[in-house]
Scaffold this active site. Structure first.
Site, short mmCIF file in Angstrom:
data_model
loop_
_atom_site.label_atom_id
_atom_site.label_comp_id
_atom_site.label_asym_id
_atom_site.label_seq_id
_atom_site.Cartn_x
_atom_site.Cartn_y
_atom_site.Cartn_z
N LYS A 33 5.27 6.12 5.90
CA LYS A 33 5.93 5.64 4.70
C LYS A 33 6.64 6.79 3.97
O LYS A 33 6.28 7.96 4.15
CB LYS A 33 4.90 5.05 3.73
CG LYS A 33 4.22 3.79 4.20
CD LYS A 33 3.18 3.35 3.19
CE LYS A 33 2.47 2.09 3.64
NZ LYS A 33 3.33 0.90 3.61
N ARG A 49 -1.55 -6.89 9.64
CA ARG A 49 -1.63 -8.09 10.48
C ARG A 49 -2.33 -7.80 11.81
O ARG A 49 -2.98 -8.68 12.38
CB ARG A 49 -0.22 -8.66 10.70
CG ARG A 49 0.70 -7.79 11.51
CD ARG A 49 2.16 -8.17 11.31
NE ARG A 49 2.61 -7.85 9.95
CZ ARG A 49 3.83 -8.15 9.48
NH1 ARG A 49 4.71 -8.77 10.25
NH2 ARG A 49 4.17 -7.84 8.25
#
Length: 502
Positions: A282, A356
């Site tokens: 990130k 996920r």
């Protein structure tokens, strides 16, 4: 719950008592909150005891406040009386009523009120909204200050409300107690959320789950790296592979109906204790907020902690999947293919879409081990959900219309709002992989939250299942609705209301 006398029922909370009192004149509070409503069209007439306030100073608009000192209301004198504007009664929404009262509580707390009476006589359907009001006040009294160190010379007297008196009928007492329990559970989740990632590692949170279970009539087991490997939970292990912190799956079981063998609901939470993005790292800006990527699992722990106290009559299992997502020479990489514990495969295209991948194993484990009638997952899954709904609602994706409606009704009652997003089968095409069952990202910039839902479908088992994306509502960057900045505990109140309706 103790009955002190006919008109007063007293509860003992953590540092702040909640009382039910039938009439304002019976209160011994030093301060009070008086909600005031506008007439249709916005007209407002101040009560007789507040004639010194001009209409220009206070017009009863929603969230407007005016503080009066040394006021006599009826036969009772108050050192501080806070006039709280509620807007037009026919236009008022439950969420606004709850937020306004909690904000007024904070305003009086900052003025060093010790005992606060809240007049609820004109609040419509008060029994239905009282648990939300009481829980919000309990949450408004919370702050996370355990790491603040002050010199003796800098210490100031701390504002502390000793007692909140709810002015309403005796029949409301049980709802006040219910709200207090729910508020405490949400604050427990917030305390876990707010812990920094150097403290709140997967093993730390798993140990907290065990400790909480012992105090909450739950059974708890924790699966570590070896156990996860034996079960073939390679998706969860892949996300954890770049970190020095080993993963942990904490399983909390509550049997509110011990005569029934099966499980009514499995509540599964994403618990990424810190999300650097892994190899797909990130940007540095706001990366510190990624300690909140464990918020789903914290909500599961908070909700499970209160099942016994609320006498939930169903069998509920909470599953918390704790991992840390870091880059290293052992980290999983874009292009990897991993196999979840149900045998389905995942093509990893972005290691920052890790939540996920973790949930794939957690959902498959829940379905395979417990075969619940209802499966719900809660996760800070996508930034796209923040873009879509902001910080006012979580996204819910669910193919079962009745389950979706029950969750939305529970969200409205709890004050934790959900908004449904479409789940058409055509979206599933966007996560189909050429070389695996699914790929872990969809098309760039398109339907991000729904792509997350479509990805999870092969692991949820095909039964009644709802996916809740809390990426926009899990934390506050500044105080709002009476709550301090930091974790919001979103999902705790929603889940507990839902469990009560099963």
């Amino acid at each position: 719950m103790k009955k002190a006398h006919t008109n007063k029922i007293q509860f003992q909370g953590d540092g702040m008592k909640f009382l039910q009192i039938s009439k304002l004149g019976e209160s011994n509070a030093d301060s009070c909150i008086i909600p005031l409503w506008q007439k249709k069209g916005g007209a407002f007439e101040p009560p007789a005891w507040a004639k010194e306030i001009s209409k220009g100073e206070f017009g009863g608009a929603s969230a407007q406040m005016a503080l009066l000192r040394n006021v006599k209301i009826g036969n009772k004198n108050f050192e501080k009386a806070l006039m709280l504007g509620m807007g037009e009664m026919q236009m008022a929404q439950a969420g606004a009523i709850v937020a306004n009262i909690a904000s007024a509580f904070c305003a009086l707390k900052q003025k060093f009120a010790s005992k606060i009476a809240i007049e609820l006589g004109e609040v419509s359907d008060v029994q239905k909204i009282l648990p939300a009001i009481a829980s919000q006040i309990k949450m408004a009294d919370y702050s996370f200050e355990k790491y603040i160190v002050k010199d003796e010379k800098d210490k100031q007297p701390k504002a502390q409300v000793q007692e909140v008196q709810f002015i309403c009928a005796p029949s409301c007492a049980a709802q006040i107690k219910r709200g207090e329990i729910i508020g405490n559970a949400a604050n427990y989740a917030r305390s876990l959320q707010n812990e920094p990632s150097n403290i709140a590692t997967p093993s730390y949170l798993a140990s907290r789950a065990k400790k909480m279970a012992g105090a909450s009539a739950l059974s708890c087991k924790v699966l570590g790296k070896k156990e996860l490997s034996k079960l073939g939970m390679n998706a969860m292990l892949a996300v954890a592979s770049g970190s020095a912190q080993e993963p942990a799956l904490a399983i909390l079981e509550y049997r509110g109906n011990p005569s029934k063998k099966g499980w009514d609901c499995a509540f599964v939470g994403k618990g990424v204790t810190f999300d650097s993005g892994g190899i797909s790292i990130k940007p540095s800006r706001a990366m510190d907020e990624m300690k909140f990527d464990k918020s789903g699992a914290c909500a599961v722990m908070g909700a499970m902690s209160a099942c016994k106290s609320l006498d939930i009559k169903k069998n509920i299992v909470g599953i918390c999947a704790f991992v840390e997502n870091m880059p290293s020479g052992t980290a999983y990489k874009p292009g990897d293919i991993v196999r979840a514990c149900n045998g389905k495969t995942i093509e990893v295209l972005n290691t920052d879409a890790e939540g996920r991948v973790v949930l794939a194993d957690a959902l498959a484990y829940a379905q395979k081990t417990y075969s619940p009638q209802i499966l719900i997952d809660i996760a800070t899954l996508t930034g796209a959900c923040v873009v879509a709904l902001g910080d006012l609602a979580a996204g819910i994706m669910c193919d079962d219309e009745k389950l979706c409606e029950k969750l939305i009704v529970s969200s409205n009652e709890s004050g934790e709002r959900l908004w449904p997003l479409p789940t058409w089968a055509e979206y599933d095409e966007k996560v189909k992989s050429e070389i695996a069952t699914v790929k872990n990202i969809g098309e760039s910039g398109i339907a991000g939250p729904i792509a997350g839902y479509s990805f999870l479908k092969p692991f949820a088992g095909g039964g009644k299942w709802a996916h809740i994306d809390i990426a926009g509502v899990n934390r506050l960057l500044k105080p709002k609705w009476g709550l301090s900045f930091g974790g919001t505990g979103f999902g705790v109140r929603l889940a507990l209301v839902f469990f009560s309706k099963l």
